[in-house]
Design a protein around this motif. Sequence first.
Motif, PDB file in Angstrom:
ATOM      1  N   ASN A  16       0.954  -1.184  -0.051  1.00  0.00           N
ATOM      2  CA  ASN A  16      -0.185   0.005  -0.134  1.00  0.00           C
ATOM      3  C   ASN A  16       0.880   1.197   0.129  1.00  0.00           C
ATOM      4  O   ASN A  16       1.338   1.611   1.060  1.00  0.00           O
ATOM      5  CB  ASN A  16      -0.853   0.111   1.260  1.00  0.00           C
ATOM      6  N   ASP A  18       0.164   4.289   0.177  1.00  0.00           N
ATOM      7  CA  ASP A  18      -0.138   5.183   0.970  1.00  0.00           C
ATOM      8  C   ASP A  18       0.237   5.010   2.438  1.00  0.00           C
ATOM      9  O   ASP A  18       0.342   6.109   3.297  1.00  0.00           O
ATOM     10  CB  ASP A  18      -1.652   5.290   0.984  1.00  0.00           C
ATOM     11  N   LYS A  19       0.699   3.930   2.908  1.00  0.00           N
ATOM     12  CA  LYS A  19       1.255   3.678   3.998  1.00  0.00           C
ATOM     13  C   LYS A  19       2.748   4.032   4.489  1.00  0.00           C
ATOM     14  O   LYS A  19       3.326   3.659   5.305  1.00  0.00           O
ATOM     15  CB  LYS A  19       0.881   2.229   4.527  1.00  0.00           C
ATOM     16  N   GLU A  22       4.375   6.092   7.127  1.00  0.00           N
ATOM     17  CA  GLU A  22       3.834   5.590   8.294  1.00  0.00           C
ATOM     18  C   GLU A  22       4.669   4.645   9.069  1.00  0.00           C
ATOM     19  O   GLU A  22       5.308   3.839   8.279  1.00  0.00           O
ATOM     20  CB  GLU A  22       2.302   5.059   8.436  1.00  0.00           C
ATOM     21  N   GLU A  84       8.512   9.555  -1.010  1.00  0.00           N
ATOM     22  CA  GLU A  84       8.081   9.445  -2.305  1.00  0.00           C
ATOM     23  C   GLU A  84       9.313   8.401  -2.861  1.00  0.00           C
ATOM     24  O   GLU A  84       9.079   7.542  -3.851  1.00  0.00           O
ATOM     25  CB  GLU A  84       8.215  10.683  -3.075  1.00  0.00           C
ATOM     26  N   GLN A  87       8.370   4.802  -1.873  1.00  0.00           N
ATOM     27  CA  GLN A  87       7.195   4.281  -2.552  1.00  0.00           C
ATOM     28  C   GLN A  87       7.763   3.684  -3.599  1.00  0.00           C
ATOM     29  O   GLN A  87       7.793   2.586  -3.975  1.00  0.00           O
ATOM     30  CB  GLN A  87       6.412   5.444  -3.020  1.00  0.00           C
ATOM     31  N   SER A 202       7.233  -0.214   5.548  1.00  0.00           N
ATOM     32  CA  SER A 202       7.057  -0.667   4.166  1.00  0.00           C
ATOM     33  C   SER A 202       8.360  -1.263   3.497  1.00  0.00           C
ATOM     34  O   SER A 202       8.109  -2.256   2.675  1.00  0.00           O
ATOM     35  CB  SER A 202       6.480   0.270   3.292  1.00  0.00           C
TER      36      SER A 202
END
Length: 345
Positions: A16, A18-19, A22, A84, A87, A202
């Motif tokens: 994900n 978006d995580k 976090e 970014e 990700q 992540s």
Amino acid sequence: MTIQKNTQLPVPPHFNPDKVGEVWRVPYQERAAEAEAWAQRHNIKPASSDKTRICLLLIDVQNTFCIPDFELFVGGKSGTGAVEDNQRLCEFIYRNLGVITTIVPTLDTHTATQIFHPIFWVNATGEHPIPAATSITPADIEQGIWQVNPAVADSITNGDYELLKKHAYHYVKQLSQDGKYPLTVWPYHSMLGGIGHALVSSVEEAIFFHCIARQSQTQFEIKGENPLTENYSILRPEVLVDFAQRPLANKNIRLIQQLLEFNAVIIGGQAKSHCVAWTIDDLLTEIKQIDASLAQKVYLLEDCTSPVVVPGVVDYTEQADAAYARFAEAGMHIIKSSYQLSVIS
């Protein structure tokens, strides 16, 4: 890397994006089962069978540098740089799961009483320097603007304050003579045992998924524990000898030799202007001493790293870009995370 075979995989559904900014707990057992099923589904072989051996060296992809509001978040020019970057980094790992042989994450590792933390220094009124906004030069020490905090001598030099002062002055002077950045007083960061020290959740999940799917042990490398020297690079500390020309710290010879044995080394992480650039520079120095053509086996993930930028205080973007231009001139490859790794099967 020889382009022979399309090796890219889809990104697993658990990821994900978006995580990425976090902090959370990786469900190891669940991910392990999924990784084994993923390997079977996509015919991913154990890393031990790789003919072309690729190392992914990840510099300090830790919460302290990569999560907003943590101690030294690397925002870069955009203000959200490290999030970014990570990700893209996670997707890069998943897409190239079948060809990355070994992942080597470095962990910046500190305690409070180190030469680059505020408690180490005091001014004439006993105040500590403002972190991130203070650099200490030999002239600062000579003029008494900053001096070593006498109280920390007990922890570092068994109470020998004069010895500690000699160490500190030599260190700051050596940085200047070697053309290094001046000693920066950083906020307390990457504290051993703290949340900031841990890998970004992540990224940790992606690395763990790789470990299980490829049956390839993740190789963690620790740096930064010496109280008397900074250690931006994983390959060597900033200063190697003390004021009496005795060894202060050592190069990571084992890792240097190991990296040069891979067919390709891919490098990303934080920060582009500091720990990443210094690591690449040290690797290039070693390469030039052996065979300059070995630089061609190094690939730099430029969109998975950002420079240190503190608005209104410091901006190392130009220095980072200049370093990467020099690395490219030496034969290293500057690539994006969309780069397709293709190897001899």
